[in-house]
Every structure is written in C-alpha cells, then in structure tokens.
Design an enzyme around this catalytic site. Structure first.
Site, PDB file in Angstrom:
ATOM      1  N   GLU A 128       0.819  -1.230   0.000  1.00 40.25           N
ATOM      2  CA  GLU A 128       0.000   0.000   0.000  1.00 40.25           C
ATOM      3  C   GLU A 128       0.848   1.274   0.000  1.00 40.25           C
ATOM      4  O   GLU A 128       0.886   2.027   0.982  1.00 40.25           O
ATOM      5  CB  GLU A 128      -0.911   0.015   1.232  1.00 40.25           C
ATOM      6  CG  GLU A 128      -1.918  -1.103   1.253  1.00 40.25           C
ATOM      7  CD  GLU A 128      -2.831  -1.069   2.470  1.00 40.25           C
ATOM      8  OE1 GLU A 128      -2.425  -0.533   3.503  1.00 40.25           O
ATOM      9  OE2 GLU A 128      -3.942  -1.588   2.386  1.00 40.25           O
ATOM     10  N   GLU A 181      -5.321  -7.950  -0.836  1.00 38.87           N
ATOM     11  CA  GLU A 181      -6.000  -7.999   0.466  1.00 38.87           C
ATOM     12  C   GLU A 181      -7.477  -7.744   0.268  1.00 38.87           C
ATOM     13  O   GLU A 181      -7.864  -6.855  -0.495  1.00 38.87           O
ATOM     14  CB  GLU A 181      -5.477  -6.902   1.413  1.00 38.87           C
ATOM     15  CG  GLU A 181      -4.089  -7.120   1.923  1.00 38.87           C
ATOM     16  CD  GLU A 181      -3.633  -6.002   2.873  1.00 38.87           C
ATOM     17  OE1 GLU A 181      -4.490  -5.389   3.538  1.00 38.87           O
ATOM     18  OE2 GLU A 181      -2.419  -5.767   2.930  1.00 38.87           O
TER      19      GLU A 181
HETATM   20  C1  BG6 Z   1      -4.316  -2.814   5.178  1.00 36.73           C
HETATM   21  C2  BG6 Z   1      -2.969  -3.228   5.681  1.00 36.73           C
HETATM   22  O1  BG6 Z   1      -4.306  -1.427   5.072  1.00 36.73           O
HETATM   23  O2  BG6 Z   1      -5.432  -3.085   5.968  1.00 36.73           O
HETATM   24  C3  BG6 Z   1      -2.978  -4.369   6.684  1.00 36.73           C
HETATM   25  O3  BG6 Z   1      -2.122  -3.557   4.609  1.00 36.73           O
HETATM   26  C4  BG6 Z   1      -4.147  -4.209   7.631  1.00 36.73           C
HETATM   27  O4  BG6 Z   1      -1.744  -4.388   7.324  1.00 36.73           O
HETATM   28  C5  BG6 Z   1      -5.437  -4.225   6.822  1.00 36.73           C
HETATM   29  O5  BG6 Z   1      -4.169  -5.170   8.632  1.00 36.73           O
HETATM   30  C6  BG6 Z   1      -6.700  -4.170   7.666  1.00 36.73           C
HETATM   31  O6  BG6 Z   1      -6.650  -3.110   8.550  1.00 36.73           O
HETATM   32  P1  BG6 Z   1      -6.877  -3.311  10.113  1.00 36.73           P
HETATM   33  O7  BG6 Z   1      -6.572  -2.004  10.706  1.00 36.73           O
HETATM   34  O8  BG6 Z   1      -8.287  -3.723  10.273  1.00 36.73           O
HETATM   35  O9  BG6 Z   1      -5.921  -4.391  10.509  1.00 36.73           O
END
Ligand code: BG6
Length: 487
Positions: free
Chosen positions: A194, A387
């Site tokens: 990201e 993701e």
């Molecule tokens: C993304 C990141 O922005 O979101 C991850 O790459 C992160 O590292 C994921 O865990 C989800 O966000 P969160 O804050 O719910 O863990």
C-alpha cells in the site's frame, strides 16, 4: 472468439504481514523495527482504542518511550500471533484447506537488523528459506512483500528514514540479498505494501511522526519519491537477478463514486481518485509523474527534488503487475457536511446504499468488480487482489467452534464479483484474502478485530493458549477453493 477467461485460472490464497503475525521480535538476530514501537494498553475500552487510533496514531513520546522499553506487554506487534514459532502448523492447516498462494512480508530488520549492516543476518535468511520452502512443500505459491510498513528503526534514528536518499542504497542491498538467497522460492515480489498509505498514515507509510515536521506534505512526498525510486530499482534488479519473476506495485484502493449526479461531485470523484489512488500506480506502472499532480503540488506547496537520472529510472523500472487491497468503497462530494464513517486508513463519506462492518467500513462487493475493471482498463497489466476480508468480533464456543456466517457471506459476495470481473476480461493472477489466520490488526492494534478463517486464542494483551481453531469460514473457503480448482 474463444473466451480465455472462462478458465478462472487465478489462484485463491491468503495473506498476512510479518509485523502483525510473527512475534519473536528480538529473536533470531532480528533488529527492532519501526512497527515494534506502536503502543496499545490492553486495558483500554474499544472506544479508547478507536480514539487513539483515529486521533493520535503515533507520537514522538510514544517513539522515545518504546525505544527504551523492550517488554512486549504494551507492544502487540512484538507478539503478533506467534507465527514465527507456529508457522509449520499454520501452513499445514492452510494447505489442508487447499490454499494455492500465500502472501506474507519479509522483515527487513530480520535480514539486516540495523538496515545499514554490511552483511545480512544468516539466521534471518534461514528463517525465510524454511518458511517459503514449507509453502512450496505444500504446493503453495509464494507472494512476498519486501516492506509492509516496517523498516529497521536504526534507519530512522541514524538517517531520518525515507527522508534521506541514502536509504535507497540500503534498500538495494536488502533487495539484492532477497533475490539472491530467496529468489528461487518466491513467485511474486512486491516492494511496498500500500504505497499510498504515506499520506494517510505517515508512520506506517514513510516512518514520519505526526507533529515532527514543519511541512509534513513536503516530507511525505519526498519520502514517497525515494520509495518510487526504490521500487524502480527493485524492478531493474529483479530483471537481472530473478528473470521471469514479476515485481509489482500495490495501493490501498479507495474506490469512490460521485455522491450525486451533480457535475461537481463527479469532478470531486475524479480528483479524489487521482490524488488518493492513481497517482501512485501511475508513477509505478506508467513510469512518470502524471500531469494532474502539478496543480495539486502547487496548491499544497510541495516541490519534489529529483536527482539527475530519476526520470529515466522511473521510466525504465515500471512494474509487471498491479495489486491493491480492497475493503470498502466511499462517495465523493464537495458538500462538507456529508455524513462520515470509518474506512481503512481514512475517514470516508457515507453511501446510503451500503451496510457497514462493526468498524464502520462500508461493505461493497460490487465495488471490487468496479475496481478491477478500472485498474485493468487503466494499466492493462495482470492484477492481484492482495487484500480483502472482513474484520469482526468472533465468539469461541465451549466446543471451540466459531460460527462466522457473517464472514462467509462477505467472502462469498466478494468472490462472486471476482468471478464476474474475470468474465469481464480482467487478467487476474490471484486473490489473497487478508488475515487468513487471526493476526494483530494494523489500525487499532488489537487481536479482537479478527479477519481469519483460522481463530487464534489470544486476546488484546497477548494472553491465551495461542491454539489455532478452524472457523466455519475455514470449511467454506476450503469448499470454494475446491470448486474453483475443479472448474
Ligand atoms: C491494510 C494493511 O491497510 O489493511 C494491513 O495492509 C491491515 O496491514 C489491513 O491489517 C486491515 O486493517 P486493520 O486495521 O483492520 O488491521
């Protein structure tokens, strides 16, 4: 015309990151990383956690205190879910589910504890050889992120981190070792998780402490320029040292729709997209700073210093695939009092047609298809959904079961849209579901915001057995992968 895309040949996988999963923060010769310093008091209420996360995610005091304190109690990323000691068991469970590709990140501070060391830490390299060999033994492809936010803290202390151009040569040394020693074991390389996080979460993205800089935007974009150069160098070195392997780019995708049919809202949506999303991929995939940024930089008084040769380097070092995280969508409008809700890394504007997760992130499966179409139309490069997933509170029953039908519904809806997008003609390489096994969440730093299809018995303070249990979604994803493979 024969339709190549009926094959549905993309890979279904899962993703984690070293700082959120591994633990073992001072074992195996690892140095302290920037993410090892983030603080959470496990006795805080959910409201206090959210307030800290939204209003004061990282501070100078936190930094100074954490450097002097080597305990794990208040530093969840130092513990993770203890993947460092459980990875064989975890990968076996994932392999039993049929997982086709596994994404994790490599900790720079495990390979070069201080970042500027002359020689790498052999124990760290061996850990990754073992980890990735284990994946391959189970027939999983490996998708490796070189930097998922964390860098050796010494680089910040001694050099100012990404602000200092010298970091590029340390990064080149790191990447060269990765390619030379792990190159045979990795299928897809991603220099930066990201890369647009810099603007929205400066400590994560570019290791800048809010409040420390006189002209924060200037520093953020100069740091980013150094990261762009690093990415281009990773591509060039990749061509030489791991020929045939793809090196890619990734953004946190903030998919946005105009809030109304008003022309102003449409223009706002275009600009939000340019400044928050496209700028980053345009530089990395097209190889130059897009024209629309000039006006934006003028407005915020940012002047990026290019060294001679940078333009050529960016042009030559364009990536082989593009990827993104996708969790939610938002709307764009120039109406200032539009209702807000939370989103990954940012506050977003509410869309009345969408439901939200328990953390306020707006759930929009169709938006994944929209995004895939937009990204592929723009770059015509293979795409990875790096993701996607649902953070939720899970309940472990007395029989050690987790009935997460809400997660199954989320995954099904998004995967159905993924299949639709493939039918639309998108060249999709893989989908790696986020937090495939419960890890420490990145924003709030808690264990109880869970994404996994595998439950890990640990609480926000790191207390628990660390035992792993299959959730209902584990069996659902297993079945989905089976159907996908047999298509
Ligand atoms: C993304 C990141 O922005 O979101 C991850 O790459 C992160 O590292 C994921 O865990 C989800 O966000 P969160 O804050 O719910 O863990």
């Amino acid at each position: 015309m024969e339709n190549d895309y009926d094959k549905n040949s993309y890979l279904l996988g899962g993703a984690i990151a070293c700082s959120q999963a591994d633990g073992g923060f001072n074992e195996g010769g690892k140095g302290i990383s920037t993410q090892d310093l983030r603080y959470l008091d496990p006795s805080w209420t959910p409201e206090q956690i959210e307030e800290k996360h939204q209003k004061n995610p990282f501070s100078r005091t936190e930094y100074e205190t954490a450097l002097k304190d080597m305990n794990t109690t208040y530093y969840p990323f130092r513990r993770g879910n203890d993947f460092y000691h459980h990875y064989k068991e975890d990968l076996k469970m994932l392999a039993d589910m049929g997982l086709q590709i596994f994404r994790t990140s490599i900790s720079w501070s495990r390979i070069f504890p201080n970042g500027d060391d002359e020689n790498p830490n052999e124990e760290g390299i061996q850990y990754y050889i073992d980890l990735f060999s284990e994946c391959r033994k189970h027939g999983m492809k490996v998708f490796a992120t070189m930097i998922h936010y964390d860098i050796p803290v010494n680089l910040v202390e001694k050099y100012g981190g990404w602000k200092n151009r010298e970091i590029i040569s340390f990064f080149e040394r790191y990447v060269t070792v990765l390619y030379e020693r792990l190159g045979d074991l990795v299928d897809y390389w991603l220099p930066f998780n990201e890369i647009n996080a810099a603007k929205f979460s400066p400590w994560d993205g570019v290791c800048l402490i809010p409040g420390d800089e006189e002209h924060m935007d200037q520093q953020i974009f100069q740091c980013l320029h150094h990261q762009f150069i690093c990415s281009a160098r990773a591509v060039q070195l990749g061509r030489k040292l791991v020929p045939g392997k793809l090196v890619g780019a990734m953004i946190a995708r903030f998919t946005t729709y105009p809030a109304t049919a008003k022309p102003e809202d449409n223009l706002q949506a275009i600009q939000d997209d340019q400044y928050s999303n496209w700028f980053y991929l345009d530089v990395l995939a097209r190889g130059y700073y897009p024209e629309y940024m000039k006006r934006y930089f003028d407005k915020i008084d940012v002047h990026i210093h290019f060294e001679p040769g940078d333009e050529k380097l960016l042009k030559d070092g364009t990536v082989g695939f593009v990827s993104f995280s996708y969790y939610f969508s938002q709307v764009s409008t120039n109406e200032e009092d539009w209702e807000q809700t939370a989103g990954n890394l940012i506050m977003t504007k509410k869309n009345p047609y969408l439901k939200e997760s328990e953390w306020g992130w707006q759930i929009d499966p169709l938006g994944l298809r929209v995004t895939l179409n937009q990204v592929y139309d723009r770059y015509h490069l293979p795409v990875i959904v790096a993701e996607n997933g649902l953070g939720a509170y899970d309940h472990l029953t007395e029989n050690n079961e987790i009935h997460d039908d809400y997660r199954i519904a989320y995954l099904k809806a998004h995967l159905d849209q993924l299949d639709e997008a493939v039918q639309d003609g998108i060249d999709l390489l893989a989908y790696t579901m986020w937090g495939i096994i419960d890890i420490v969440s990145c924003g709030p730093l808690t264990m109880d915001k869970r994404y996994g299809v595998i439950y890990v018995d640990l609480d926000n303070g790191g207390k628990g057995t660390a035992k792993r249990y299959k959730k209902d979604s584990y069996y659902w994803y297993k079945d989905r992968i089976k159907q996908h493979v047999n298509k």
